[in-house]
Motif scaffolding. Structure first.
Motif, PDB file in Angstrom:
ATOM      1  N   LEU A   1       0.844  -1.198   0.000  1.00  0.00           N
ATOM      2  CA  LEU A   1       0.000   0.000   0.000  1.00  0.00           C
ATOM      3  C   LEU A   1       0.876   1.243   0.000  1.00  0.00           C
ATOM      4  O   LEU A   1       1.856   1.327   0.749  1.00  0.00           O
ATOM      5  N   THR A   2       0.521   2.225  -0.840  1.00  0.00           N
ATOM      6  CA  THR A   2       1.159   3.537  -0.771  1.00  0.00           C
ATOM      7  C   THR A   2       0.093   4.614  -0.716  1.00  0.00           C
ATOM      8  O   THR A   2      -0.999   4.462  -1.284  1.00  0.00           O
ATOM      9  N   VAL A   3       0.410   5.699  -0.028  1.00  0.00           N
ATOM     10  CA  VAL A   3      -0.462   6.873  -0.008  1.00  0.00           C
ATOM     11  C   VAL A   3       0.187   8.019  -0.776  1.00  0.00           C
ATOM     12  O   VAL A   3      -0.346   9.117  -0.817  1.00  0.00           O
TER      13      VAL A   3
ATOM     14  N   VAL B   1     -12.271  18.214  -5.759  1.00  0.00           N
ATOM     15  CA  VAL B   1     -11.477  17.139  -6.339  1.00  0.00           C
ATOM     16  C   VAL B   1     -11.978  15.812  -5.796  1.00  0.00           C
ATOM     17  O   VAL B   1     -12.058  15.615  -4.585  1.00  0.00           O
ATOM     18  N   ALA B   2     -12.350  14.914  -6.687  1.00  0.00           N
ATOM     19  CA  ALA B   2     -12.814  13.596  -6.272  1.00  0.00           C
ATOM     20  C   ALA B   2     -11.673  12.805  -5.640  1.00  0.00           C
ATOM     21  O   ALA B   2     -10.501  13.009  -5.948  1.00  0.00           O
ATOM     22  N   ASP B   3     -12.042  11.901  -4.743  1.00  0.00           N
ATOM     23  CA  ASP B   3     -11.078  10.977  -4.128  1.00  0.00           C
ATOM     24  C   ASP B   3     -11.326   9.596  -4.725  1.00  0.00           C
ATOM     25  O   ASP B   3     -12.400   9.014  -4.550  1.00  0.00           O
ATOM     26  N   ILE B   4     -10.346   9.093  -5.454  1.00  0.00           N
ATOM     27  CA  ILE B   4     -10.464   7.807  -6.137  1.00  0.00           C
ATOM     28  C   ILE B   4      -9.309   6.912  -5.713  1.00  0.00           C
ATOM     29  O   ILE B   4      -8.155   7.352  -5.688  1.00  0.00           O
ATOM     30  N   ASN B   5      -9.606   5.672  -5.364  1.00  0.00           N
ATOM     31  CA  ASN B   5      -8.591   4.698  -4.988  1.00  0.00           C
ATOM     32  C   ASN B   5      -8.389   3.674  -6.102  1.00  0.00           C
ATOM     33  O   ASN B   5      -9.330   3.322  -6.820  1.00  0.00           O
ATOM     34  N   LEU B   6      -7.161   3.179  -6.199  1.00  0.00           N
ATOM     35  CA  LEU B   6      -6.798   2.205  -7.236  1.00  0.00           C
ATOM     36  C   LEU B   6      -6.164   0.994  -6.562  1.00  0.00           C
ATOM     37  O   LEU B   6      -5.224   1.136  -5.775  1.00  0.00           O
TER      38      LEU B   6
ATOM     39  N   ARG C   1      -3.573   5.004  -2.606  1.00  0.00           N
ATOM     40  CA  ARG C   1      -4.682   5.680  -1.929  1.00  0.00           C
ATOM     41  C   ARG C   1      -4.252   7.046  -1.415  1.00  0.00           C
ATOM     42  O   ARG C   1      -4.290   7.311  -0.222  1.00  0.00           O
ATOM     43  N   SER C   2      -3.852   7.907  -2.321  1.00  0.00           N
ATOM     44  CA  SER C   2      -3.595   9.288  -1.945  1.00  0.00           C
ATOM     45  C   SER C   2      -4.920   9.990  -1.690  1.00  0.00           C
ATOM     46  O   SER C   2      -5.913   9.737  -2.379  1.00  0.00           O
ATOM     47  N   THR C   3      -4.937  10.879  -0.723  1.00  0.00           N
ATOM     48  CA  THR C   3      -6.154  11.643  -0.432  1.00  0.00           C
ATOM     49  C   THR C   3      -6.113  13.036  -1.041  1.00  0.00           C
ATOM     50  O   THR C   3      -7.102  13.767  -0.951  1.00  0.00           O
ATOM     51  N   VAL C   4      -4.986  13.414  -1.676  1.00  0.00           N
ATOM     52  CA  VAL C   4      -4.880  14.768  -2.219  1.00  0.00           C
ATOM     53  C   VAL C   4      -4.570  14.792  -3.713  1.00  0.00           C
ATOM     54  O   VAL C   4      -4.909  15.762  -4.391  1.00  0.00           O
ATOM     55  N   ASP C   5      -3.923  13.776  -4.237  1.00  0.00           N
ATOM     56  CA  ASP C   5      -3.536  13.790  -5.653  1.00  0.00           C
ATOM     57  C   ASP C   5      -4.717  13.447  -6.557  1.00  0.00           C
ATOM     58  O   ASP C   5      -5.666  12.771  -6.135  1.00  0.00           O
TER      59      ASP C   5
END
Length: 524
Positions: free
Chosen positions: A309-311, A396-401, A432-436
């Motif tokens: 996992l990376t943020v 800005v939407a928050d999208i996880n991959l 799972r970045s919360t800002v990018d």
């Protein structure tokens, strides 16, 4: 650094790169090979090689020598023969900086995009005033593009209203640029400051929708967007390219984009698809296709419950690493493959992309297969922020991959934590970045099996968001239809092309016994 101001009551200092007069011929030798151009030419042997034909571009330059008119290349130089220049900031005088940028961007002798023939020229302050229309109020949007074929804006300059500290002035200009890119489906390429410890200037590197460009050797400013800017903590740059200075690396990235936009418009596999030239698609394709070198990392956890996992989705210095036109071309021509709201049944090819609109709380899936351990697997999702006006505070939407594993019964399993060590040796399977507005998976030594790419929109906001997804893994020898399996379908394709080239497995241009042997070596 040189600086000058935007105009009365609109004080902005535009800080030029510290550059030299070094230039290079790009389309031959090691530099072309660094970005995969030689590989592209070899792979497309006998086919038309894209060169940016039909794509209009813009070159924005900060006026040199304290003179606003000093913003143009040498318009009558032989290397620019056949080009139509359209200056928009008055009659330009020749700038050695602009000329060197142009050599890498679209010249006949020094660029892979020599087929570009129409170039719009702006001086940077003029561009901010007349195109982005800074300071004219929320009701005044940026000007519309001068041509529907104008897709790429090269910005080999830096600046900031108060130096390197972001201010409300910088944020408005960047919001206007993002608004224009989203509305007009255009893409800005932006150079970082030179020097590994140098300050990062807000203009234009801190925008969301473009691509900020650094150098392969890491000698450029880098790091997170600081306090005062939009999206504090976002990572810059997103991509790097060869060049002695970022002024020269940025047009290299622009030239790659020109080839991809041309491919989207003309290649039979995608030319009928209106999504192929969406700028978020081209951006995702370029980022997923980047060549990751030894030492690249987005710093995932390497053990414990968060292994994989990376943020922070990008490398803190190199972004996704070196732009690669061949890998990106493979992704784009792999075609669009629609994600499904439930775990997918059909397989997507080893290289491809998708453009989707996703509401809050929704999930999309793509199923992919490999029948052998692959050394690397790269996936990128990117999306634009939403601006109601060109100066409004954006959302800005928050999208996880995430990458998931499928077992033989169709059961879905997480690859995170130490349990995933049996299936991949390194890299990340969750971003799972919360800002990018970019998420990136880079998986090393993924073992044979079936997997799901999962994109999940986080939150309860009602506004749907469009995003682009792109992925690439090494193609399996013999997998002619790119379904992740070498079987009778591939054999039929090979035999039907025997003696020609349509079933060519080894890339030598002939379909013969060598191709049959390669296919059978991976049978099943």
């Amino acid at each position: 650094m040189r600086r000058f101001c935007l105009g009365k009551n609109r004080l902005i200092f535009l800080h030029l790169f510290v550059c030299s007069t070094v230039s290079f011929a790009f389309t031959t030798g090691v530099l072309a090979d660094e970005i995969g151009y030689d590989t592209l030419v070899a792979r497309l042997s006998g086919q038309a090689i894209p060169n940016g034909a039909g794509i209009n571009v813009a070159q924005v330059e900060a006026g040199g020598d304290g003179t606003a008119a000093n913003y143009g290349p040498n318009l009558i130089a032989p290397e620019f023969s056949g080009k139509t220049f359209l200056p928009q900031s008055g009659v330009p005088t020749v700038s050695w900086h602009a000329n060197t940028v142009a050599q890498s961007f679209y010249s006949n002798t020094g660029s892979i995009a020599g087929g570009v023939t129409q170039i719009y020229l702006w001086e940077a302050n003029s561009f901010i005033n007349s195109v982005l229309r800074y300071g004219q109020g929320a009701s005044v949007s940026p000007a519309l593009p001068l041509s529907t074929a104008l897709k790429i804006y090269n910005n080999s300059w830096i600046g900031g209203a108060s130096g390197s500290t972001p201010t409300a002035v910088d944020n408005e200009i960047l919001r206007r640029a993002d608004f224009a890119m989203n509305r007009d489906d255009t893409l800005y390429m932006v150079g970082m400051n030179n020097g590994a410890t140098a300050a990062t200037y807000p203009l234009m590197a801190m925008g969301y929708h473009g691509l900020s460009v650094g150098l392969m050797d890491g000698n450029h400013s880098h790091g997170d967007v600081p306090a005062g800017g939009d999206g504090v903590g976002r990572m810059k740059p997103e991509i790097v390219a060869p060049g002695a200075l970022t002024s020269w690396a940025t047009p290299v990235v622009s030239s790659v984009a020109a080839l991809l936009f041309q491919t989207a418009a003309t290649h039979p596999s995608v030319s009928m698809n209106p999504n192929a030239d969406e700028t978020t698609v081209i951006k995702a394709v370029m980022m997923a296709g980047a060549r990751h070198r030894t030492g690249w990392t987005n710093n995932p956890a390497t053990s414990g419950v968060t292994r994989g996992l990376t943020v922070k989705s990008l490398d803190r210095i190199y972004g996704v690493d070196v732009v690669n036109v061949d890998r990106s071309h493979r992704i784009l021509t792999g075609g669009e493959r629609d994600g499904l709201a439930t775990p997918a049944v059909t397989f997507v090819p080893p290289a491809g992309w998708d453009f989707e609109v996703i509401p809050s709380g929704a999930t999309r899936y793509w199923r992919i297969r490999t029948s052998q351990t692959i050394p690397e697997f790269s996936v990128v999702a990117t999306w634009n922020r939403s601006l109601l006006t060109s100066i409004s505070v954006p959302t800005v939407a928050d999208i996880n991959l995430t990458l998931l594993r499928l077992d033989s019964t169709g059961g879905i399993w997480s690859l995170e934590a130490d349990q995933g060590a049996a299936y991949f040796s390194g890299g990340n399977v969750a971003s799972r970045s919360t800002v990018d507005n970019v998420e990136h998976l880079y998986v090393k030594n993924l073992v044979a099996g079936d997997y799901l790419i999962e994109v999940k929109r986080i939150g309860t906001a009602t506004t749907a968001t469009s995003f682009a997804l792109a992925w690439i893994m090494p193609p399996m020898i013999g997998d002619l239809n790119q379904d992740g399996r070498v079987d009778g379908i591939d054999l039929t394709t090979l035999l039907s092309g025997w003696g020609g080239s349509s079933g060519d497995v080894n890339g030598d241009g002939n379909t013969d016994g060598l191709d049959l042997a390669g296919l059978l070596s991976n049978w099943g």
